[in-house]
Each structure stands twice: as structure tokens, then as C-alpha cells.
Write a protein that holds these residues in place. Structure first.
Motif, PDB file in Angstrom:
ATOM      1  N   GLY A   1       0.677  15.801   2.358  1.00  9.90           N
ATOM      2  CA  GLY A   1      -0.906  16.391   2.786  1.00  9.90           C
ATOM      3  C   GLY A   1      -1.888  15.445   2.932  1.00  9.90           C
ATOM      4  N   ILE A   2      -1.830  14.228   2.611  1.00 14.26           N
ATOM      5  CA  ILE A   2      -2.624  13.166   2.724  1.00 14.26           C
ATOM      6  C   ILE A   2      -2.367  12.313   4.128  1.00 14.26           C
ATOM      7  N   THR A   3      -3.380  12.117   4.988  1.00 11.24           N
ATOM      8  CA  THR A   3      -3.200  11.281   6.236  1.00 11.24           C
ATOM      9  C   THR A   3      -3.308   9.940   5.871  1.00 11.24           C
ATOM     10  N   PRO A   4      -2.708   9.207   6.812  1.00 13.59           N
ATOM     11  CA  PRO A   4      -2.713   7.562   6.576  1.00 13.59           C
ATOM     12  C   PRO A   4      -4.381   7.243   6.814  1.00 13.59           C
ATOM     13  N   GLN A   5      -5.217   8.052   7.486  1.00 16.04           N
ATOM     14  CA  GLN A   5      -6.585   7.540   7.464  1.00 16.04           C
ATOM     15  C   GLN A   5      -7.499   7.910   6.049  1.00 16.04           C
ATOM     16  N   GLU A   6      -6.804   9.106   5.485  1.00 17.39           N
ATOM     17  CA  GLU A   6      -7.697   9.314   4.221  1.00 17.39           C
ATOM     18  C   GLU A   6      -7.248   8.323   3.404  1.00 17.39           C
ATOM     19  N   ILE A   7      -5.779   7.766   3.314  1.00 16.63           N
ATOM     20  CA  ILE A   7      -5.498   7.004   2.381  1.00 16.63           C
ATOM     21  C   ILE A   7      -6.167   5.600   2.586  1.00 16.63           C
ATOM     22  N   ALA A   8      -6.511   5.158   3.881  1.00 18.97           N
ATOM     23  CA  ALA A   8      -7.027   3.723   4.330  1.00 18.97           C
ATOM     24  C   ALA A   8      -8.441   3.847   3.800  1.00 18.97           C
ATOM     25  N   HIS A   9      -9.245   5.107   4.052  1.00 22.10           N
ATOM     26  CA  HIS A   9     -10.638   5.267   3.710  1.00 22.10           C
ATOM     27  C   HIS A   9     -10.690   4.952   2.264  1.00 22.10           C
ATOM     28  N   ASN A  10     -10.042   5.792   1.381  1.00 14.11           N
ATOM     29  CA  ASN A  10     -10.134   5.823  -0.016  1.00 14.11           C
ATOM     30  C   ASN A  10      -9.995   4.582  -0.655  1.00 14.11           C
ATOM     31  N   LEU A  11      -8.807   3.921  -0.246  1.00 12.00           N
ATOM     32  CA  LEU A  11      -8.381   2.684  -0.640  1.00 12.00           C
ATOM     33  C   LEU A  11      -9.628   1.737  -0.420  1.00 12.00           C
ATOM     34  N   THR A  12      -9.994   1.593   0.817  1.00 11.19           N
ATOM     35  CA  THR A  12     -11.185   0.641   1.232  1.00 11.19           C
ATOM     36  C   THR A  12     -12.395   0.812   0.395  1.00 11.19           C
ATOM     37  N   MET A  13     -12.814   2.383   0.189  1.00  7.64           N
ATOM     38  CA  MET A  13     -14.031   2.700  -0.941  1.00  7.64           C
ATOM     39  C   MET A  13     -13.854   2.017  -2.168  1.00  7.64           C
ATOM     40  N   SER A  14     -12.665   2.205  -2.720  1.00  7.91           N
ATOM     41  CA  SER A  14     -12.388   1.971  -3.873  1.00  7.91           C
ATOM     42  C   SER A  14     -12.168   0.190  -4.437  1.00  7.91           C
ATOM     43  N   GLY A  15     -12.325  -0.490  -3.251  1.00  8.24           N
ATOM     44  CA  GLY A  15     -12.159  -1.901  -3.356  1.00  8.24           C
ATOM     45  C   GLY A  15     -11.052  -2.593  -2.843  1.00  8.24           C
ATOM     46  N   LEU A  16     -10.043  -1.764  -2.459  1.00  6.37           N
ATOM     47  CA  LEU A  16      -9.005  -2.571  -1.875  1.00  6.37           C
ATOM     48  C   LEU A  16      -8.894  -2.255  -0.407  1.00  6.37           C
ATOM     49  N   GLU A  17      -9.338  -3.267   0.387  1.00  6.66           N
ATOM     50  CA  GLU A  17      -9.859  -3.244   1.708  1.00  6.66           C
ATOM     51  C   GLU A  17      -8.586  -3.136   2.517  1.00  6.66           C
ATOM     52  N   VAL A  18      -8.333  -2.201   3.588  1.00  6.22           N
ATOM     53  CA  VAL A  18      -7.193  -1.597   4.219  1.00  6.22           C
ATOM     54  C   VAL A  18      -7.824  -2.282   5.926  1.00  6.22           C
ATOM     55  N   GLU A  19      -7.223  -3.360   6.169  1.00  2.00           N
ATOM     56  CA  GLU A  19      -7.762  -4.141   7.389  1.00  2.00           C
ATOM     57  C   GLU A  19      -7.014  -3.300   8.661  1.00  2.00           C
ATOM     58  N   GLU A  20      -6.014  -2.691   8.512  1.00  2.13           N
ATOM     59  CA  GLU A  20      -5.420  -2.020   9.749  1.00  2.13           C
ATOM     60  C   GLU A  20      -4.351  -1.063   9.135  1.00  2.13           C
ATOM     61  N   ILE A  21      -4.145  -0.043  10.117  1.00  2.00           N
ATOM     62  CA  ILE A  21      -3.139   0.814   9.822  1.00  2.00           C
ATOM     63  C   ILE A  21      -2.174   0.659  11.110  1.00  2.00           C
ATOM     64  N   GLU A  22      -1.055   0.204  11.032  1.00  2.00           N
ATOM     65  CA  GLU A  22      -0.002  -0.153  11.847  1.00  2.00           C
ATOM     66  C   GLU A  22       0.905   0.983  12.082  1.00  2.00           C
ATOM     67  N   TYR A  23       1.096   1.512  13.412  1.00  2.00           N
ATOM     68  CA  TYR A  23       2.209   2.463  13.511  1.00  2.00           C
ATOM     69  C   TYR A  23       3.253   1.783  14.151  1.00  2.00           C
ATOM     70  N   LYS A  24       4.443   1.711  13.431  1.00  2.00           N
ATOM     71  CA  LYS A  24       5.596   1.069  13.982  1.00  2.00           C
ATOM     72  C   LYS A  24       6.674   1.894  14.231  1.00  2.00           C
ATOM     73  N   LYS A  25       7.296   1.680  15.494  1.00  2.00           N
ATOM     74  CA  LYS A  25       8.545   2.517  15.939  1.00  2.00           C
ATOM     75  C   LYS A  25       9.319   1.538  16.534  1.00  2.00           C
ATOM     76  N   PRO A  26      10.700   1.972  16.774  1.00  2.00           N
ATOM     77  CA  PRO A  26      11.732   1.094  17.423  1.00  2.00           C
ATOM     78  C   PRO A  26      10.986   0.786  18.939  1.00  2.00           C
ATOM     79  N   ALA A  27      11.285  -0.196  19.411  1.00  2.00           N
ATOM     80  CA  ALA A  27      10.835  -0.693  20.751  1.00  2.00           C
ATOM     81  C   ALA A  27      11.608  -0.469  21.869  1.00  2.00           C
ATOM     82  N   PHE A  28      12.809   0.178  21.363  1.00  2.00           N
ATOM     83  CA  PHE A  28      13.814   0.595  22.419  1.00  2.00           C
ATOM     84  C   PHE A  28      13.913   2.174  22.451  1.00  2.00           C
TER      85      PHE A  28
END
Length: 821
Positions: free
Chosen positions: A16-43
Motif C-alpha cells: 500500500g506504499i508507493t515508491p514515490q511515498e517511500i522516496a519522499h519520506n526517506l528524503t524528508m527524514s534525512g536519507l536523500e533518495v537521488e533517483e527511483i530506477e524502474y528496471k526490467k528485462p531489456a529483452f
């Protein structure tokens, strides 16, 4: 650092927690999230097939016609790879599948193709064409049955390789948060941010003590705890898919099951480990500083010179086998023939590890964690975790553990007062919420009442949480700084500018008004620089840098003048011949050994300056700067500071000449302030000809440096008083006379003041000095301007002349060999 969403979800329920929520809350608490990378097979749409037949291409010598079994169906493709054989299971891309261009790396969709007159019903794929890496060393088609057991035909490749869409957070832990250099540490943050419970239990195994393997810590300050677990009869092979996938997602490269498991546990627990080939160690390892002239060839094949008392090594009885916490040695590395390993888990202190990594010019994933500080109480659980994984995925036989040192810490208990939270943050947070936040972060509640609660700091926060204010910071960053409403602070009284600040402002204004340009130089100097300018450092009073980046910057400066001379030389060498410079800065003197209450270092605020070259304006065609030019500036400075009557310029005595070797002994003076005791506050003078020639100056340089702290201390903050302006004007008269050159201006002024009527005498000032034609050798002509004023009446010519006669008589009587002109 990179960490996957999937891995985090093992330790904390993120449903129930989106990656964007995780990134925002971590950054606001002092652990900066520089990027959210969505990785999937290239083939896309790649299947597993079996090679059943290989024939030569009828129209090309280097191409083959390959018949494939695609789950009961046969397909034929044209292939130029040389590593294919009948019976291999390989990845197959049919028409419509998506693969990568090997040259450009761009994705494209496979279309029908005729190659040299023969139709190809798709293609066989290499790891590069699939966007994969490090699965096999040889070039050519990816051979799947070498990597996986019991591969089914016509199976989607992503299912076989357990590949799925991944979400990867790129985070940047701060230097004080070593606990956030692990998946577990970030999961704890998420528990507190989203009020979830951690899903983690420390692994436990039946520990066996080794009797035939000795470990030793020879230097206690570099390592607090050292342990080695011995495992035998291992089988080296590729690590499981989930380990490889998570290591790749973390930005590292899979190698084999042994190395991958140590890296996996390091990423998971934040505790680095290193595996040695057991059979290359002779049953002994120790932690020590490197000896003189020692070196080690590291795993990358580079010979690295070790530095005595800086480089920390793990050594056998004969030689170093590892740079501790930094890089393994080639002489003990795991290779294809390794059957038995010694698995190291240790706690190397932060400062020594940082110095050790710097000494060999290498920084690794392990050293970046040791530098921040790892959790000493997690060292053994991490070793147990690795042993479990090695038993499961390397068929290892656990033999036992040898260890030395202590892996526990004395407890830190902190009382948190509710009223203090409100005082610091300006908002009221319920005690229950404060307890909830801290417990989710791992702090143990020891007890509470209505006013306060007591907590025990977990071992992984031992380095940065030591006071009540640290607990308040933890609560505020998790609760959210954005929840604190901005308010204008209540000010009971206006801000006051300190006396020191006012004085420094005045000094700056005066120096700028006299045409000086301000410079700012660095506080670090080296012994070579100071010796070059004939001002060697006092070794007993030097404040040295423990880990200098260069020999030129090893010590905090004890004076400003070496840096000033360096600036002058650089400007002169670049064609700047005429300038006035000044600097206000600090010098640093060691006066005692450091203690809990005092660093042992005294910081002294100083003012230095110089004049160089000549002046040319509407009043002067061209006039060279001289000693009196600079002396006049300092006199004006002291006059504006209210110290003109207390400042004395004196010739250098023998000890001062020795102390100021860089000054011309006959054209220099010490500066003192009169008081209960005469305090020397600085010097003024011409640069010594020897040093001037050494610097290749073809013109004179005049310099000064004074102790501003002593000057400010001598000043008396005064309240401005107003008095009635005099109604009756002042008059001036000049007196000229010839005296011996040895007579100083101070002696003249004292005689005049003593001879004059105190009621009407105001000031006396020498305005002309002459030596040369018409004046006897050893003599000089002086002209003094006397200012007289009576505040109650107009001075008549008779009164003025009588006063001047008294002064002339006093000069003739009290100054030897004085002749009035």
C-alpha cells in the motif's frame, strides 16, 4: 548506495506504499533518495530451445544452419557463433521478439530475414543482446544448461532467470549514518516513517570453537573485534538467482557463490566480510600495522606500497594477505581450486580504516562502511548469516570459529523529557507517539512516567545518538519537520553588536580607507613554506593535521606573514608591482595537552599587512613607499581605536632580531601597548635584504603583523559623551631645530608636553624631517607644529609667544645637543 524495493519488502511490509511515498519520506527524514530506477528485462519474448542439429551454411564458410527444438516444434536459424554444440540449451528470439543491438545497445524488434539466400526463423542470443552481463566469460551464444539445472524447453527466459520488473532506490547516506549503508538499516527507517514493525530476527547457529586456528589483534586501536569462521569442502559455482539479481540491483557484479554471499550479507546487514583461501594461511591471522617497506599485490594484480603506522593489514605468519577492510590480497584469494575458506568478520575502527584506505589510494564498498562505522554487535550475527547461506548454497561444512577482542558495547541510557521536546521544537508531540517512533527505530524503552521516558540506544546508533537532543532530533525528523508551523520568534530585546565585531569593522574600514586590499589565505601551512620565508614553525606549539593531503599543508599556521609573503611573491611574479594588502585571520598555538574541557589550542586573531612599490597621483609624481608610510597607517589605526597615547614603536632588541630574522634589523620596530606591564603586540619593518634577494624583489617591501586580540583587550569600551564645542579658536606655531639622529620623536614630544602649560597646550606633531646638505653628519633637522587653545578666552600674541618661548627653553635644556633654528 542502491537498494531494491523487493529486498526492503522482506524486512518491512510495504504493502500500500508507493515508491514515490517511500522516496519522499526517506528524503524528508534525512536519507536523500537521488533517483527511483524502474528496471526490467531489456529483452522480450525470448524462449529456451535445444540445439538438435548444426549444418554448414551452403553460401558462407563462417555461418551455420542450426535446427532447434522449441518444445516439440522445429525451427531453423542462421548463426555465426563458434561456441554452439548439439545438445545445448540456448535463448531463442523468434520474429517479433525484442533484443539489443550489440554495437549500439539500442532495442529493436526482430523481423523476417534471409541471410545469404537462406531464411532464418529468428536468432540465437548472446548475453549482450539480452542486456545481461557476467553470466559467462566466453563470447558467443549464452549456454543456459551450464548455468541452470533441468532447464525446460520453450520456457520464457525471464521465468528461468527469475527476472522481473524491479524498483531500485538510489540513496545517499550521510557520513554519520553507517547504519543506513544496509538494507536492514533503511528498512528500520521505513518502519518508523510508516509505523510498521521490522521483520528481522538475528540468525543463531551452534557455535563451535576452533582450537587449531589462531587469530590475534596486535594493535588494539585499529580493531576492537576480530573473528574467523572456517568452512570446508565447499563447491564453487554460480550463486542462486535471487542473490545475483539483488547484487546486480545494488550496483555490484556477481562472481561466484562464495564472494557473492559475503557481498550479499554486507549489503543486507551493513557488515563487510572477506573470504580467504584457508589452505594458504597456515592456521594464523593477525591484525596489525604494516611494517616498513612492506607491500602487497591485491586481487586486481596491482602491487600496493604499504605505509608504516597508516596501512592496516591482515597478515599470516609470513606476510600480509589483505589490506584490512579495504582490499583482499592475491596471495590468499578464492580461486577455482579453493575447497576450504576462512571467513573474516571484524570491527575495524573508522579513523584507522579511513587512513589505511587513503594510504594505498583505494576505496571499496567495505571501506566506505567501515569509515562511517558499522554495528559491532552485528558482526557475529552477520557471520552466522553467511555460514547459513554457504551451507545451503555452497554445500559447505562448518568447522568452527576463532575470535578475539570484544563485540559488545557499554549501554547508553538517555532520559527524554516531554517539556524539553516542546521547548526545542516549539510543538507538543504526545509521549505515546514519541515512544512509538523511537521503538520503531530500535530504541529500547526502559521506563517512563508522565514527565519523561528512559531509552537505551541500540548498538547500530552508538556513534551518533548520545544525548537527549539526539533523541529529539530522531523524533522530529520522523514526525516531519514540515509539520512544525513556522512562527516569528519572540524577541525580548534587540540584537546587540559585540564590541569585538564593532572593532573589527572599524579596522577593516580604516585599512580600506588607506588603499589596502583585503586578502584571505588558508589556515594550513607546511614547514617548507615557513622555512622558505625565514619563519620556521615552533614544533612544540604546532597544531599538526593527523591526515594531511599534502606536505605543503600539514600544520595550522602560527602567524599570517608566511601566507602574506606567498601572495606578494605570486603577484610580483605576475607583473603586479604596486599594491597594499592586509588580512585579518587566526593563528593557532598549542598551549597544553587536550582534555575534555579544552582542546589545548589557543586561537589568536591577528592583523597583517604590507605595502609594496610606489605611489603616483596628483600630489606626488612618483614616491616610493617607505617605513614611515606604513608606520603612519598604523598610527592612524591606533588613533582611531583610542590607543595612540599607549602605543610605542621601539627598536628591535637582540631577542626580537633573532625572532624576526626575515626583517631588516635596522629598519624594523616592535609595537607595544603601555599598561601595568608593557605588552608587545606585533612588529613593523622592511623585509630583510637576504630574503628580498631570494625572492628576486627589485624594490622594498614593508610588512607588519599585530595581535588583534591583545589590541582589543587593551581598548576600553566607552560611552560616547558630548561636550560643548569651544568658542575660541586654536592657534598653531612651528618650531625648528637640529638634534642628534639618535633622538626619537617620543623624547621630543615628552619634553614639549612637560614644558608647556597644561591649560592651553593641545598637541605637538613633527611635520618635517631633513638630513643632508647643510646639516652636520649624525644630525637631523626637525620641524614641530604646536597647537594651543584656551577654551575660555582668546589667546593674545603675548601669551602665545610666552608659551612658545617656554617650550623652546625646555627643548634646549632637556634635549642634548639641540640647536634651535
Amino acid at each position: 548506495m542502491q537498494v531494491s524495493y523487493e529486498w526492503l519488502n522482506e524486512f518491512v511490509d510495504l504493502d500500500g506504499i508507493t515508491p514515490q511515498e517511500i522516496a519522499h519520506n526517506l528524503t524528508m527524514s534525512g536519507l536523500e533518495v537521488e533517483e527511483i530506477e524502474y528496471k526490467k528485462p531489456a529483452f522480450k519474448d525470448i524462449k529456451t530451445v535445444k540445439i538438435v542439429k548444426i549444418e554448414n551454411h551452403p553460401n558462407a564458410d563462417k555461418l551455420h544452419l542450426v535446427t532447434l527444438d522449441v518444445g516439440g516444434l522445429e525451427k531453423r536459424v542462421v548463426c555465426g557463433a563458434q561456441n554452439i554444440e548439439v545438445g545445448q540449451i540456448v535463448p531463442y528470439a523468434s520474429v517479433g521478439s525484442t533484443v539489443l543491438n550489440r554495437k549500439t545497445g539500442e532495442s529493436f524488434e526482430l523481423t523476417p530475414a534471409v541471410i545469404r539466400g537462406v531464411e532464418s526463423q529468428g536468432m540465437l542470443c548472446s548475453q549482450d543482446e539480452l542486456g545481461l552481463s557476467n553470466l559467462q566469460e566466453e563470447d558467443g551464444i549464452l549456454i543456459l544448461n551450464r548455468l541452470y539445472d533441468n532447464v525446460e524447453l520453450n520456457q520464457p527466459l525471464e521465468k528461468l532467470m527469475n527476472l522481473s520488473d524491479e524498483i531500485i532506490f538510489h540513496v545517499a547516506p550521510t557520513a554519520n549514518r553507517g547504519d543506513e549503508m544496509s538494507v536492514l538499516g533503511i528498512a528500520r527507517e521505513l518502519c518508523a516513517l510508516f509505523n510498521r514493525k521490522i521483520k528481522f530476527e538475528r540468525p543463531v547457529i551452534e557455535e563451535k570453537k576452533l582450537s587449531d586456528f589462531e587469530v590475534e589483534i596486535k594493535n588494539k586501536e585499529i580493531c576492537k573485534f576480530y573473528s574467523v569462521g572456517v568452512l570446508k569442502n565447499l563447491k564453487i559455482k554460480p550463486s542462486p538467482d535471487f542473490i545475483q539479481r539483488r547484487i546486480i540491483a545494488s550496483g555490484m557484479r556477481p562472481i561466484n557463490n562464495i564472494v557473492d554471499i559475503t557481498n550479499y550479507v554486507m549489503l543486507e546487514y551493513g557488515t563487510p566480510q572477506h573470504a580467504f583461501d584457508y589452505d594458504k594461511l597456515n592456521n594464523y591471522l593477525c591484525v596489525r600495522y604494516a611494517d616498513d617497506n612492506e607491500s602487497i599485490v591485491t586481487i586486481d594484480g596491482v602491487e600496493r606500497k604499504l605505509v608504516n603506522n597508516q596501512s592496516v593489514v591482515i597478515a599470516s605468519k609470513d606476510e600480509p594477505v589483505c589490506i584490512a577492510g579495504v582490499f583482499g590480497g592475491l596471495n590468499s584469494e578464492i580461486d577455482d581450486n579453493t575447497k576450504n575458506i576462512a571467513l573474516e568478520a571484524a570491527y575495524f575502527t573508522s579513523h584507522t580504516n579511513r587512513k589505511s584506505a587513503h594510504s594505498v589510494g583505494y576505496r571499496s564498498e567495505a571501506s566506505s562502511r567501515y569509515e562511517r562505522g558499522i554495528d559491532i554487535e552485528m558482526v557475529m550475527p552477520a557471520l552466522y548469516r553467511s555460514i547459513e547461506l554457504l551451507e545451503k548454497y555452497a554445500d559447505a561444512e562448518f568447522i568452527g570459529i576463532s575470535k578475539c577482542g570484544c563485540d559488545s558495547l557499554p549501554p547508553i541510557d538517555i532520559t527524554l523529557r516531554s517539556f524539553e521536546i516542546k521547548r526545542i521544537l516549539g510543538i507538543e508531540i504526545p509521549q505515546a507517539r514519541c515512544i512509538e517512533v523511537l521503538e520503531n527505530l530500535g530504541f529500547q524503552l526502559l521506563g517512563k512516567n508522565e514527565l519523561a521516558a528512559k531509552f537505551r540506544v541500540p548498538s547500530y546508533r552508538y556513534n551518533d545518538v548520545v544525548r537527549e537532543i539526539d533523541l529529539i532530533e530522531e523524533i522530529s525528523r520522523i514526525e516531519g519537520f514540515d509539520k512544525i508551523n513556522p512562527e516569528i520568534p519572540y524577541i525580548s530585546e534587540g540584537a546587540n553588536i559585540s564590541f569585538d565585531t564593532k572593532t573589527l569593522k572599524k579596522v577593516n574600514e580604516i585599512m580600506l580607507s588607506y588603499g589596502f586590499d583585503e586578502i584571505v589565505t588558508g589556515s594550513l601551512v607546511g614547514d617548507n613554506l615557513c622555512k622558505y620565508y625565514m619563519q620556521p614553525l615552533d614544533a612544540l606549539m604546532a597544531v599538526n593535521v593527523l591526515n594531511p593531503h599534502s606536505e605543503d599543508y600539514t600544520t595550522l599556521r602560527q602567524a599570517l606573514m608566511p601566507n602574506m609573503l606567498e601572495v606578494v611573491k605570486n603577484n610580483f611574479d605576475n607583473g603586479q608591482k604596486n599594491f597594499r594588502l592586509y588580512e585579518i585571520g587566526k593563528a593557532y598555538i598549542k598551549i597544553s595537552e587536550p582534555s575534555e574541557d579544552f582542546s589545548g589550542v589557543k586561537e589568536i586573531r591577528r592583523l597583517s599587512g604590507c605595502i609594496f612599490g610606489s605611489i603616483e597621483n596628483a600630489l606626488y609624481k612618483k614616491r616610493e613607499y617607505d617605513f614611515y608610510t606604513l608606520k603612519g597607517v598604523l598610527e592612524a589605526l591606533f588613533e582611531s581605536l583610542g590607543l595612540s597615547k599607549r602605543v610605542v614603536f621601539s627598536s628591535l632588541n637582540e631577542s626580537e632580531i633573532k625572532a624576526f630574522e626575515f626583517l631588516h634589523p635596522a629598519q624594523s620596530a616592535s609595537i607595544s601597548i603601555l599598561g601595568k606591564n608593557k605588552e608587545s603586540v606585533g612588529y613593523i619593518g622592511k623585509l630583510h635584504p637576504v630574503l628580498s634577494d631570494k625572492l628576486k624583489f627589485n624594490q622594498a617591501l614593508y610588512v607588519f603583523e599585530i595581535n588583534l586580540d591583545e589590541v582589543i583587550f587593551a581598548m576600553t569600551p566607552s560611552i560616547i559623551k558630548f561636550k560643548k564645542l569651544p568658542v575660541f579658536g586654536a592657534v598653531q606655531r612651528d618650531i625648528a631645530f637640529v638634534v642628534n639622529k639618535s633622538i626619537t620623536a617620543d623624547e621630543i614630544y615628552k619634553v614639549i608636553k612637560k614644558s608647556a602649560d597644561k591649560g592651553i597646550f593641545k598637541t605637538s606633531k613633527i611635520f618635517d624631517i631633513y638630513e643632508g646638505h647643510g646639516i652636520e653628519n649624525g644630525k637631523k633637522s626637525l620641524a614641530v607644529r604646536i597647537t594651543l587653545q584656551d577654551e575660555n578666552k582668546t589667546l593674545t600674541d603675548d601669551i602665545i609667544q610666552a608659551e612658545i618661548n617656554k617650550i623652546r627653553f625646555g627643548l634646549e635644556k632637556n634635549v642634548n645637543s639641540l640647536v634651535l633654528r
